[in-house]
Enzyme design. Structure first.
Site, PDB file in Angstrom:
ATOM      1  N   ARG A 235       0.856  -1.178   0.000  1.00 10.87           N
ATOM      2  CA  ARG A 235       0.000   0.000   0.000  1.00 10.87           C
ATOM      3  C   ARG A 235       0.897   1.235   0.000  1.00 10.87           C
ATOM      4  O   ARG A 235       1.923   1.262   0.692  1.00 10.87           O
ATOM      5  CB  ARG A 235      -0.907   0.048   1.243  1.00 10.87           C
ATOM      6  CG  ARG A 235      -2.039  -0.974   1.251  1.00 10.87           C
ATOM      7  CD  ARG A 235      -3.123  -0.677   0.219  1.00 10.87           C
ATOM      8  NE  ARG A 235      -4.234  -1.627   0.290  1.00 10.87           N
ATOM      9  CZ  ARG A 235      -4.360  -2.713  -0.478  1.00 10.87           C
ATOM     10  NH1 ARG A 235      -3.440  -2.995  -1.384  1.00 10.87           N
ATOM     11  NH2 ARG A 235      -5.419  -3.496  -0.360  1.00 10.87           N
ATOM     12  N   GLU A 264      -4.559   7.287  -4.614  1.00  7.94           N
ATOM     13  CA  GLU A 264      -4.975   6.573  -5.825  1.00  7.94           C
ATOM     14  C   GLU A 264      -6.432   6.909  -6.107  1.00  7.94           C
ATOM     15  O   GLU A 264      -7.209   7.003  -5.163  1.00  7.94           O
ATOM     16  CB  GLU A 264      -4.815   5.062  -5.634  1.00  7.94           C
ATOM     17  CG  GLU A 264      -3.377   4.645  -5.378  1.00  7.94           C
ATOM     18  CD  GLU A 264      -3.233   3.131  -5.145  1.00  7.94           C
ATOM     19  OE1 GLU A 264      -4.210   2.397  -5.399  1.00  7.94           O
ATOM     20  OE2 GLU A 264      -2.153   2.699  -4.728  1.00  7.94           O
ATOM     21  N   HIS A 282      -1.655   0.142  -9.753  1.00  8.81           N
ATOM     22  CA  HIS A 282      -2.234  -0.836  -8.812  1.00  8.81           C
ATOM     23  C   HIS A 282      -2.765  -2.067  -9.560  1.00  8.81           C
ATOM     24  O   HIS A 282      -3.972  -2.348  -9.528  1.00  8.81           O
ATOM     25  CB  HIS A 282      -3.339  -0.189  -7.963  1.00  8.81           C
ATOM     26  CG  HIS A 282      -3.583  -0.918  -6.667  1.00  8.81           C
ATOM     27  ND1 HIS A 282      -3.901  -0.291  -5.498  1.00  8.81           N
ATOM     28  CD2 HIS A 282      -3.547  -2.240  -6.369  1.00  8.81           C
ATOM     29  CE1 HIS A 282      -4.066  -1.187  -4.532  1.00  8.81           C
ATOM     30  NE2 HIS A 282      -3.839  -2.390  -5.048  1.00  8.81           N
TER      31      HIS A 282
HETATM   32  P1  NAP Z   1      -0.415 -11.809   4.806  1.00 10.45           P
HETATM   33  O1  NAP Z   1      -0.303 -13.237   4.380  1.00 10.45           O
HETATM   34  O2  NAP Z   1      -1.299 -11.441   5.926  1.00 10.45           O
HETATM   35  O3  NAP Z   1       1.068 -11.292   5.097  1.00 10.45           O
HETATM   36  C1  NAP Z   1       1.369 -10.096   5.731  1.00 10.45           C
HETATM   37  C2  NAP Z   1       2.741 -10.223   6.395  1.00 10.45           C
HETATM   38  O4  NAP Z   1       3.127  -8.949   6.951  1.00 10.45           O
HETATM   39  C3  NAP Z   1       2.791 -11.221   7.551  1.00 10.45           C
HETATM   40  O5  NAP Z   1       3.943 -12.009   7.434  1.00 10.45           O
HETATM   41  C4  NAP Z   1       2.889 -10.343   8.800  1.00 10.45           C
HETATM   42  O6  NAP Z   1       3.667 -10.929   9.835  1.00 10.45           O
HETATM   43  C5  NAP Z   1       3.633  -9.148   8.252  1.00 10.45           C
HETATM   44  N1  NAP Z   1       3.418  -7.930   9.052  1.00 10.45           N
HETATM   45  C6  NAP Z   1       2.244  -7.370   9.423  1.00 10.45           C
HETATM   46  N2  NAP Z   1       2.449  -6.244  10.135  1.00 10.45           N
HETATM   47  C7  NAP Z   1       3.809  -6.110  10.220  1.00 10.45           C
HETATM   48  C8  NAP Z   1       4.649  -5.150  10.824  1.00 10.45           C
HETATM   49  N3  NAP Z   1       4.138  -4.113  11.514  1.00 10.45           N
HETATM   50  N4  NAP Z   1       5.982  -5.311  10.696  1.00 10.45           N
HETATM   51  C9  NAP Z   1       6.504  -6.362  10.026  1.00 10.45           C
HETATM   52  N5  NAP Z   1       5.740  -7.290   9.432  1.00 10.45           N
HETATM   53  C10 NAP Z   1       4.418  -7.170   9.530  1.00 10.45           C
HETATM   54  O7  NAP Z   1      -0.919 -10.923   3.580  1.00 10.45           O
HETATM   55  P2  NAP Z   1      -0.618 -11.108   2.010  1.00 10.45           P
HETATM   56  O8  NAP Z   1      -1.693 -11.901   1.383  1.00 10.45           O
HETATM   57  O9  NAP Z   1       0.794 -11.529   1.825  1.00 10.45           O
HETATM   58  O10 NAP Z   1      -0.818  -9.584   1.523  1.00 10.45           O
HETATM   59  C11 NAP Z   1      -0.017  -8.551   2.056  1.00 10.45           C
HETATM   60  C12 NAP Z   1      -0.554  -7.193   1.631  1.00 10.45           C
HETATM   61  O11 NAP Z   1      -0.274  -6.969   0.253  1.00 10.45           O
HETATM   62  C13 NAP Z   1      -2.067  -7.020   1.748  1.00 10.45           C
HETATM   63  O12 NAP Z   1      -2.438  -6.636   3.049  1.00 10.45           O
HETATM   64  C14 NAP Z   1      -2.373  -5.964   0.718  1.00 10.45           C
HETATM   65  O13 NAP Z   1      -2.389  -4.678   1.323  1.00 10.45           O
HETATM   66  C15 NAP Z   1      -1.210  -6.040  -0.251  1.00 10.45           C
HETATM   67  N6  NAP Z   1      -1.651  -6.508  -1.577  1.00 10.45           N
HETATM   68  C16 NAP Z   1      -1.534  -5.673  -2.644  1.00 10.45           C
HETATM   69  C17 NAP Z   1      -1.927  -6.101  -3.894  1.00 10.45           C
HETATM   70  C18 NAP Z   1      -1.810  -5.200  -5.099  1.00 10.45           C
HETATM   71  O14 NAP Z   1      -2.647  -5.257  -5.974  1.00 10.45           O
HETATM   72  N7  NAP Z   1      -0.784  -4.386  -5.186  1.00 10.45           N
HETATM   73  C19 NAP Z   1      -2.454  -7.388  -4.077  1.00 10.45           C
HETATM   74  C20 NAP Z   1      -2.554  -8.208  -2.958  1.00 10.45           C
HETATM   75  C21 NAP Z   1      -2.142  -7.761  -1.714  1.00 10.45           C
HETATM   76  P3  NAP Z   1       3.063 -12.147  10.742  1.00 10.45           P
HETATM   77  O15 NAP Z   1       2.777 -13.279   9.790  1.00 10.45           O
HETATM   78  O16 NAP Z   1       4.199 -12.485  11.653  1.00 10.45           O
HETATM   79  O17 NAP Z   1       1.850 -11.620  11.411  1.00 10.45           O
END
Ligand code: NAP
Length: 322
Positions: A235, A264, A282
């Site tokens: 984000r 955005e 995006h």
């Molecule tokens: P996820 O599986 O929930 O992974 C998020 C990771 O971030 C987890 O490993 C979590 O650690 C870590 N985390 C959370 N808060 C943190 C902090 N303060 N400091 C360090 N690490 C932290 O989610 P995902 O499916 O991989 O997606 C991640 C993000 O990508 C989404 O939330 C979304 O905003 C973004 N995204 C963007 C697009 C796009 O179109 N550009 C598409 C999909 C997703 P823990 O596991 O230890 O809790």
């Protein structure tokens, strides 16, 4: 007499999915230019869509609301405290977009490293008249150090590409250590500052939250290598964009690949003037296959919730226990 529950669709959905919903529910499509809060006022039971801020201002009139089904994995657009207070379930669409979003992160890494957009423009402008000087050389990706800020689903998929496709050393940070992934990927945990200092490529893949807003600012950019490439597919608000522009202008880091921005949609930005920026609107999950899978999953989640069954993915399952 109709017992059907009412559903509002916020985005354009494939016709067959609209029809599928219409079989079981009274379906209203939010019209372009229509007032969101007004459309959501009345006996609305379910909402499906993405990319809109939904909190008290938009939802106060939706007194019957049971579920919001977001067609995304990220849910920073939703006021979760408010939804919890109201007992409104939020469902999302993880997993089905993981590999596609990881593909885009890698595309941005490669494109920024090899200066693909810049050199494509250069070529089309008729500049290729002699051999390419070293001024236009890029940098290697294979064998470098890949830093993953947020080793979750997508972070791990990016890390696999780096480790097994490109022979990269993987470093990461997350809320908690990931012993299984450390084993699988030979990945090593680092505190954020060390991660910044050691990475040749830094991929930002953490969810946006109060803890991650502006997590990467002037100080953090200053810790990175001047040869480093920063990729953000998470984000925009996680990075202080003004500080990033300055770091890129001053060569504090080499380049950036950006899918997301502080604001955005974005039609004007100092980033657009920089050759060492690759920017896309995006498109992390924006392939035909993946957007279809996300929409199907979101429809499924919505149906299950409104039928009183358990959706496949819930952000706040605790509201159902009341
Ligand atoms: P996820 O599986 O929930 O992974 C998020 C990771 O971030 C987890 O490993 C979590 O650690 C870590 N985390 C959370 N808060 C943190 C902090 N303060 N400091 C360090 N690490 C932290 O989610 P995902 O499916 O991989 O997606 C991640 C993000 O990508 C989404 O939330 C979304 O905003 C973004 N995204 C963007 C697009 C796009 O179109 N550009 C598409 C999909 C997703 P823990 O596991 O230890 O809790």
């Amino acid at each position: 007499m109709s017992m059907k529950k009412n559903v509002v669709i916020l985005n354009r959905l494939a016709q067959d999915l609209v029809e599928r919903l219409a079989n079981n529910f009274n379906v209203t499509q939010l019209q372009p230019g229509a007032d969101l809060a007004q459309t959501l006022t009345g006996p609305v039971h379910g909402v499906i869509g993405a990319g809109r801020q939904l909190g008290p201002a938009e939802l106060a009139g939706a007194s019957e609301l049971e579920v919001i089904s977001t067609i995304s994995v990220g849910y920073d657009n939703y006021d979760l405290d408010y939804l919890n207070e109201r007992g409104v379930l939020l469902t999302n669409t993880p997993d089905v977009l993981t590999e596609t979003t990881a593909d885009l992160a890698f595309t941005l890494m490669l494109t920024a490293a090899r200066r693909i957009v810049e050199l494509d423009n250069w070529l089309r402008a008729g500049n290729w008249r002699a051999g390419l000087g070293s001024d236009y050389f890029g940098c290697d990706v294979h064998g470098k150090t890949l830093g993953i800020l947020g080793l979750g689903n997508i972070g791990a998929a990016i890390a696999r590409r780096g480790r097994f496709g490109f022979g990269m050393q993987v470093l990461y940070t997350a809320n908690s250590r990931k012993p299984d992934l450390e084993q699988e990927l030979g990945a090593q945990y680092r505190e954020l500052d060390a991660l910044l200092a050691e990475s040749d490529f830094l991929c930002v893949v953490v969810p946006l939250s109060e803890r991650t807003r502006k997590l990467i600012g002037q100080r953090e950019l200053g810790l990175m290598k001047s040869s480093a490439i920063l990729v953000n597919i998470a984000r925009g608000q996680i990075i202080d964009e003004a500080a990033l522009v300055e770091a890129l202008q001053q060569g504090q880091i080499r380049a950036a690949g950006l899918d997301v921005f502080e604001r955005e949609p974005l039609s004007e930005s100092p980033l657009f003037a920089l050759n060492n920026v690759v920017a896309v609107p995006h498109i992390g999950s924006a392939t035909h296959e993946t957007r279809r899978a996300m929409a199907e999953l979101a429809v499924c989640n919505l149906e299950l919730a409104l039928q009183g069954d358990t959706p496949l993915h819930m952000v706040n399952p605790q509201v159902r226990e009341r």
